[in-house]
Design an enzyme around this catalytic site. Structure first.
Site, PDB file in Angstrom:
ATOM      1  N   ASP A  21      -4.206  -5.583  -4.297  1.00 27.63           N
ATOM      2  CA  ASP A  21      -3.674  -4.274  -4.699  1.00 27.63           C
ATOM      3  C   ASP A  21      -2.242  -4.303  -5.199  1.00 27.63           C
ATOM      4  OD1 ASP A  21      -6.102  -3.422  -3.748  1.00 27.63           O
ATOM      5  OD2 ASP A  21      -5.316  -2.283  -2.067  1.00 27.63           O
ATOM      6  N   ASP A  35     -11.741   0.049   6.722  1.00 29.47           N
ATOM      7  CA  ASP A  35     -10.704   0.239   5.704  1.00 29.47           C
ATOM      8  C   ASP A  35      -9.535   1.061   6.225  1.00 29.47           C
ATOM      9  OD1 ASP A  35     -12.057  -1.100   3.579  1.00 29.47           O
ATOM     10  OD2 ASP A  35     -13.347   0.652   3.342  1.00 29.47           O
ATOM     11  N   ASP A  41       0.804  -1.222   0.000  1.00 30.24           N
ATOM     12  CA  ASP A  41       0.000   0.000   0.000  1.00 30.24           C
ATOM     13  C   ASP A  41       0.836   1.271   0.000  1.00 30.24           C
ATOM     14  OD1 ASP A  41      -2.543   1.093  -0.244  1.00 30.24           O
ATOM     15  OD2 ASP A  41      -2.788   1.374   1.908  1.00 30.24           O
TER      16      ASP A  41
END
Length: 341
Positions: A168, A313, A130
């Site tokens: 991701d 989240d 991330d």
């Protein structure tokens, strides 16, 4: 965009909690142990759906079930709604917040095997995860990541399992310096090779969603990451993209990857795409299709709840840190889903 990290251990049920283990299949109907039914596409599993051979695992403990117990007397109607989440199979996220990934994964795999079902595991430990945002973290180095994947592979062994690999990581690779991108691709490819070599493991490489990376570009990344050795790819993990749009994107990617199968995370996509591109605890969301392998689409292996509904989240939109159970948000997801929940 970032998939939320599971950073808090699930609470144990109270002593009087009802248990909702996945219904075991009988010995007569269950494939024999050791039967190679969940191999990657290097074997013959490309025909047929490996996830459809057993029920998906439903954990008997978890935050939704504990919340339902806690609200049973004071908020009985809300407790009944939250229990709907607890009754569904959901993925177990594995990452750097766990001291013993092998032990944690092995416990889930063993419980699922004893129940005659298939666990969904999420490997979420890629280095530079991330890129420093809400779900930052990951393994400290490439060698540490390879060792971590080896521990996960040992935990699974010859048992049935499905692994969603690194949410991701491919879609968000552009945030990395160019020098780190090749390493990330190589690490995913190595993980695919290691996990797909297990006799009953189906690997789905995360492929983001249609609002993030075009199908052609994602297909090229999947090819570089070893999609030919995996069962397929995963879409909409922790996302809100409508199922119809995700399915169309899946077909577009599949055409460009030699017919790879895919799964869609429907845990929070019940009311369409998020407005304005908001992905972190957006308001007005709802759970989508219940987890199922009956999709009516030969390329779509399953609707899964990869993201655990009700887990935050990140510290945004008044939410707690990433992965922390947020009961009121969970309740809203079910309330807005109406009769489909």
């Amino acid at each position: 965009m970032g998939a939320a990290t599971l950073v808090a251990a699930s609470s144990a049920l109270a002593a009087d909690a009802s248990r909702s283990e996945a219904t075991p299949v009988s010995a007569a109907s269950a494939p024999a142990r050791g039967t190679p039914v969940l191999r990657g596409r290097t074997a013959d599993s490309r025909e047929g759906n490996p996830l459809a051979l057993r029920p998906l695992y439903v954990e008997p403990h978890g935050p939704a079930r504990s919340q339902a117990v806690a609200w049973k007397r004071s908020r009985p109607d809300d407790a009944a709604l939250i229990a709907r989440i607890a009754e569904q199979p959901q993925a177990l996220w594995l990452g750097d917040w766990l001291r013993d990934v092998r032990g944690t994964a092995a416990a889930r795999v063993r419980a699922a095997r004893n129940a005659g079902s298939v666990p969904i595991l999420v490997a979420y430990n890629i280095p530079h995860r991330d890129c420093g945002y809400h779900s930052s973290g990951g393994a400290a180095s490439a060698s540490a990541y390879r060792a971590w994947i080896a521990q996960l592979a040992r935990a699974i062994g010859d048992a049935p399992a499905a692994v969603v690999l690194e949410p991701d990581a491919l879609a968000g690779i552009d945030c990395l310096p160019k020098s780190d991108r090749a390493e990330r691709i190589a690490l995913i490819r190595d993980a695919v090779t290691r996990l797909s070599a297990l006799p009953q493991t189906a690997v789905y490489i995360d492929a983001g969603n249609s609002s993030w990376i075009p199908a052609g570009r994602m297909a090229r990344r999947l090819k570089a990451a070893g999609i030919d050795r995996a069962r397929g790819f995963a879409l909409n993990v922790s996302g809100f993209e409508p199922t119809a749009r995700a399915t169309a994107f899946g077909h577009a990617v599949s055409r460009r990857t030699g017919g790879a199968r895919f799964v869609i995370d429907t845990s929070r996509n019940g009311v369409g795409a998020d407005g304005g591109g908001e992905w972190c605890n957006p308001s007005g969301r709802a759970i989508g299709e219940l987890p199922s392998t009956s999709t009516g689409d030969p390329l779509l292996d399953a609707y899964l709840w990869v993201k655990r509904p009700g887990e935050s989240d990140g510290s945004c939109n008044d939410g707690p840190p990433a992965g922390v159970w947020w009961p009121e948000y969970a309740l809203g997801l079910v309330q807005r889903a109406g009769s489909t929940a």
